[in-house]
Design a protein around this motif. Structure first.
Motif, mmCIF file in Angstrom:
data_model
loop_
_atom_site.group_PDB
_atom_site.id
_atom_site.type_symbol
_atom_site.label_atom_id
_atom_site.label_comp_id
_atom_site.label_asym_id
_atom_site.label_seq_id
_atom_site.Cartn_x
_atom_site.Cartn_y
_atom_site.Cartn_z
ATOM 1 N N ARG A 52 0.840 -1.202 0.000
ATOM 2 C CA ARG A 52 0.000 0.000 0.000
ATOM 3 C C ARG A 52 0.872 1.248 0.000
ATOM 4 N NH1 ARG A 52 -1.020 2.783 4.897
ATOM 5 N NH2 ARG A 52 -0.089 1.853 6.767
ATOM 6 N N GLU A 53 0.215 2.403 -0.138
ATOM 7 C CA GLU A 53 0.920 3.679 -0.091
ATOM 8 C C GLU A 53 1.120 4.103 1.360
ATOM 9 O OE1 GLU A 53 -1.353 6.388 -2.481
ATOM 10 O OE2 GLU A 53 -0.299 5.794 -4.314
ATOM 11 N N ILE A 54 2.312 4.622 1.629
ATOM 12 C CA ILE A 54 2.645 5.016 2.988
ATOM 13 C C ILE A 54 3.701 6.119 2.943
ATOM 14 C CG2 ILE A 54 4.485 3.302 3.288
ATOM 15 C CD1 ILE A 54 3.387 2.888 6.166
ATOM 16 N N VAL A 55 3.797 6.883 4.003
ATOM 17 C CA VAL A 55 4.746 8.002 4.065
ATOM 18 C C VAL A 55 6.182 7.493 4.128
ATOM 19 C CG1 VAL A 55 5.637 9.756 5.654
ATOM 20 C CG2 VAL A 55 3.234 9.764 5.026
ATOM 21 N N ALA A 75 0.880 18.232 11.650
ATOM 22 C CA ALA A 75 0.091 18.016 10.431
ATOM 23 C C ALA A 75 -0.439 16.591 10.350
ATOM 24 C CB ALA A 75 0.931 18.325 9.191
ATOM 25 N N CYS A 76 0.135 15.694 11.139
ATOM 26 C CA CYS A 76 -0.300 14.287 11.128
ATOM 27 C C CYS A 76 -1.340 14.080 12.215
ATOM 28 C CB CYS A 76 0.892 13.359 11.341
ATOM 29 S SG CYS A 76 0.425 11.612 11.381
ATOM 30 N N ALA A 77 -2.602 14.012 11.819
ATOM 31 C CA ALA A 77 -3.694 13.884 12.787
ATOM 32 C C ALA A 77 -3.654 12.551 13.520
ATOM 33 C CB ALA A 77 -5.039 14.043 12.078
ATOM 34 N N GLU A 78 -2.964 11.567 12.949
ATOM 35 C CA GLU A 78 -2.906 10.241 13.567
ATOM 36 C C GLU A 78 -1.740 10.097 14.546
ATOM 37 O OE1 GLU A 78 -5.236 10.472 10.183
ATOM 38 O OE2 GLU A 78 -3.054 10.684 10.172
ATOM 39 N N GLY A 79 -0.868 11.097 14.626
ATOM 40 C CA GLY A 79 0.269 11.016 15.540
ATOM 41 C C GLY A 79 1.306 9.994 15.114
ATOM 42 N N ALA A 80 1.366 9.712 13.801
ATOM 43 C CA ALA A 80 2.283 8.671 13.307
ATOM 44 C C ALA A 80 3.719 9.159 13.190
ATOM 45 C CB ALA A 80 1.805 8.158 11.950
ATOM 46 N N ASP A 120 15.576 11.940 18.151
ATOM 47 C CA ASP A 120 16.994 12.228 17.903
ATOM 48 C C ASP A 120 17.173 13.295 16.836
ATOM 49 O OD1 ASP A 120 17.729 10.309 19.788
ATOM 50 O OD2 ASP A 120 17.771 8.698 18.298
ATOM 51 N N GLY A 121 16.291 14.294 16.857
ATOM 52 C CA GLY A 121 16.427 15.423 15.950
ATOM 53 C C GLY A 121 15.945 15.188 14.535
ATOM 54 N N LYS A 122 15.291 14.066 14.275
ATOM 55 C CA LYS A 122 14.783 13.752 12.945
ATOM 56 C C LYS A 122 13.329 13.304 13.029
ATOM 57 C CE LYS A 122 18.721 14.176 10.611
ATOM 58 N NZ LYS A 122 18.911 15.088 9.460
ATOM 59 N N ALA A 123 12.548 13.626 11.983
ATOM 60 C CA ALA A 123 11.167 13.143 11.912
ATOM 61 C C ALA A 123 11.191 11.672 11.522
ATOM 62 C CB ALA A 123 10.383 13.957 10.887
ATOM 63 N N ARG A 124 10.409 10.885 12.251
ATOM 64 C CA ARG A 124 10.366 9.451 11.960
ATOM 65 C C ARG A 124 8.933 8.939 12.024
ATOM 66 N NH1 ARG A 124 15.506 9.682 14.617
ATOM 67 N NH2 ARG A 124 17.128 8.742 13.324
ATOM 68 N N LEU A 125 8.616 8.005 11.138
ATOM 69 C CA LEU A 125 7.337 7.308 11.164
ATOM 70 C C LEU A 125 7.448 6.226 12.237
ATOM 71 C CD1 LEU A 125 4.544 6.942 9.774
ATOM 72 C CD2 LEU A 125 5.642 5.256 8.288
ATOM 73 N N ILE A 126 6.672 6.356 13.313
ATOM 74 C CA ILE A 126 6.881 5.465 14.458
ATOM 75 C C ILE A 126 6.206 4.104 14.304
ATOM 76 C CG2 ILE A 126 7.244 7.373 16.053
ATOM 77 C CD1 ILE A 126 4.381 6.948 17.062
ATOM 78 N N ALA A 127 5.184 4.019 13.451
ATOM 79 C CA ALA A 127 4.518 2.727 13.229
ATOM 80 C C ALA A 127 3.746 2.783 11.924
ATOM 81 C CB ALA A 127 3.581 2.393 14.383
ATOM 82 N N ASP A 128 3.907 1.769 11.088
ATOM 83 C CA ASP A 128 3.228 1.752 9.791
ATOM 84 C C ASP A 128 1.716 1.786 9.936
ATOM 85 O OD1 ASP A 128 5.697 1.621 8.664
ATOM 86 O OD2 ASP A 128 5.506 -0.411 7.854
ATOM 87 N N ASN A 129 1.181 1.077 10.945
ATOM 88 C CA ASN A 129 -0.282 0.978 11.062
ATOM 89 C C ASN A 129 -0.937 2.271 11.535
ATOM 90 O OD1 ASN A 129 0.583 0.858 13.721
ATOM 91 N ND2 ASN A 129 -0.909 -0.712 14.321
ATOM 92 N N LEU A 130 -0.120 3.273 11.911
ATOM 93 C CA LEU A 130 -0.670 4.568 12.307
ATOM 94 C C LEU A 130 -0.752 5.544 11.135
ATOM 95 C CD1 LEU A 130 1.176 5.167 15.713
ATOM 96 C CD2 LEU A 130 -1.073 4.130 15.333
ATOM 97 N N CYS A 131 -0.147 5.197 10.010
ATOM 98 C CA CYS A 131 -0.096 6.093 8.844
ATOM 99 C C CYS A 131 -1.161 5.696 7.830
ATOM 100 C CB CYS A 131 1.292 6.035 8.199
ATOM 101 S SG CYS A 131 1.433 7.021 6.687
ATOM 102 N N ASP A 132 -2.044 6.655 7.495
ATOM 103 C CA ASP A 132 -3.107 6.348 6.530
ATOM 104 C C ASP A 132 -2.646 6.488 5.079
ATOM 105 O OD1 ASP A 132 -2.956 9.086 6.202
ATOM 106 O OD2 ASP A 132 -4.920 9.505 7.076
ATOM 107 N N GLY A 133 -1.443 7.031 4.878
ATOM 108 C CA GLY A 133 -0.891 7.137 3.528
ATOM 109 C C GLY A 133 -1.479 8.246 2.683
#
Length: 250
Positions: free
Chosen positions: A3-6, A22-27, A32-45
């Motif tokens: 699927r599509e994901i950030v 900007a991420c309403a899901e808190g994904a 450590d000073g960088k933006a990271r996707l913390i869990a795939d299942n939290l991202c709606d893509g």
């Protein structure tokens, strides 16, 4: 599943944190000073965060990832409201803060007497009036739906120009309310309806007041707020306040 994901390019990311609210899901979190996707299942893509990155570090890719899980999002938001605001390494303009009222109460409520010819000067009265702002940030663009100051709050959504035009903005309009500001003419308001709707649902907002200017383009703020309330599925008291371009309340 495929699927599509950030996707976040950590080499480009400078940790400004604008993608976090900007991420309403808190994904997304700043780690450590960088933006990271913390869990795939939290991202709606859907990529609501894409337009917020000044470094063009965020894109959408198609890869194998866990399925988007709305229940997991609700659980995540319910237990980790602090995950949205950037912490160390993030942009200070998006760091969520709540203020306490100044000690000693409001000077406007203090009893004072003046003798004849001893009236208070403008500096004596206006210079000591405390701010009624109790939170940071205030831009709708930057405030995350899970901001603690939104919880069961009466919210004032004000057009950017209103505080400049209306002299008693703090005393008459802002006091006792959480503040969001936006400009329906100059902002990219496409994500605002969804974000405001999430705020109403997740923050259990008690009421929403829209303060707008009399100019026609400002009516977009009212339309946006009504759309958000309808999309939230929650009925809350809704009020509009019209401010003239010379500062009068209409």
């Amino acid at each position: 599943m495929i699927r599509e994901i950030v996707r976040i390019d950590e080499e480009k990311c400078n940790g400004c944190g604008l993608c976090v609210p900007a991420c309403a899901e808190g994904a997304i979190q700043i780690i450590d000073g960088k933006a990271r996707l913390i869990a795939d299942n939290l991202c709606d893509g859907l990529g609501a965060c894409l337009g917020e990155c000044p470094q063009d570090a965020i894109s959408i890719e198609r890869r194998e990832a866990d399925e988007f899980d709305e229940e997991a999002v609700e659980a995540h938001l319910g237990h980790k409201p602090q995950a949205h605001p950037p912490s160390a390494g993030g942009c200070p303009s998006a760091a969520v803060k709540t203020f306490t009222p100044p000690a000693g109460g409001c000077p406007s409520a203090q009893l004072r007497s003046f003798g004849q010819g001893d009236a208070p000067s403008d500096a004596d009265v206006a210079g000591r009036r405390p701010s009624e702002l109790r939170q940071w940030p205030v831009q709708l663009h930057l405030v995350p739906p899970t901001a603690p100051f939104l919880q069961e709050a009466d919210v004032l959504l004000a057009a950017d120009c209103v505080p400049f035009a209306y002299a008693d903005f703090h005393k008459d309009l802002l006091k006792g309310k959480a503040l969001l500001i936006a400009c329906p003419k100059l902002d990219d308001t496409s994500p605002y309806v969804e974000k405001l709707s999430a705020m109403i649902r997740q923050g259990r907002i008690r009421s929403l007041t829209v303060a707008h200017m009399e100019v026609p383009c400002c009516g977009g703020l009212i339309f946006m707020a009504r759309q958000a309330i309808e999309a939230s599925g929650v009925e809350i008291p809704f009020e509009t306040i019209n401010i003239g371009i010379q500062g009068e309340r209409k």
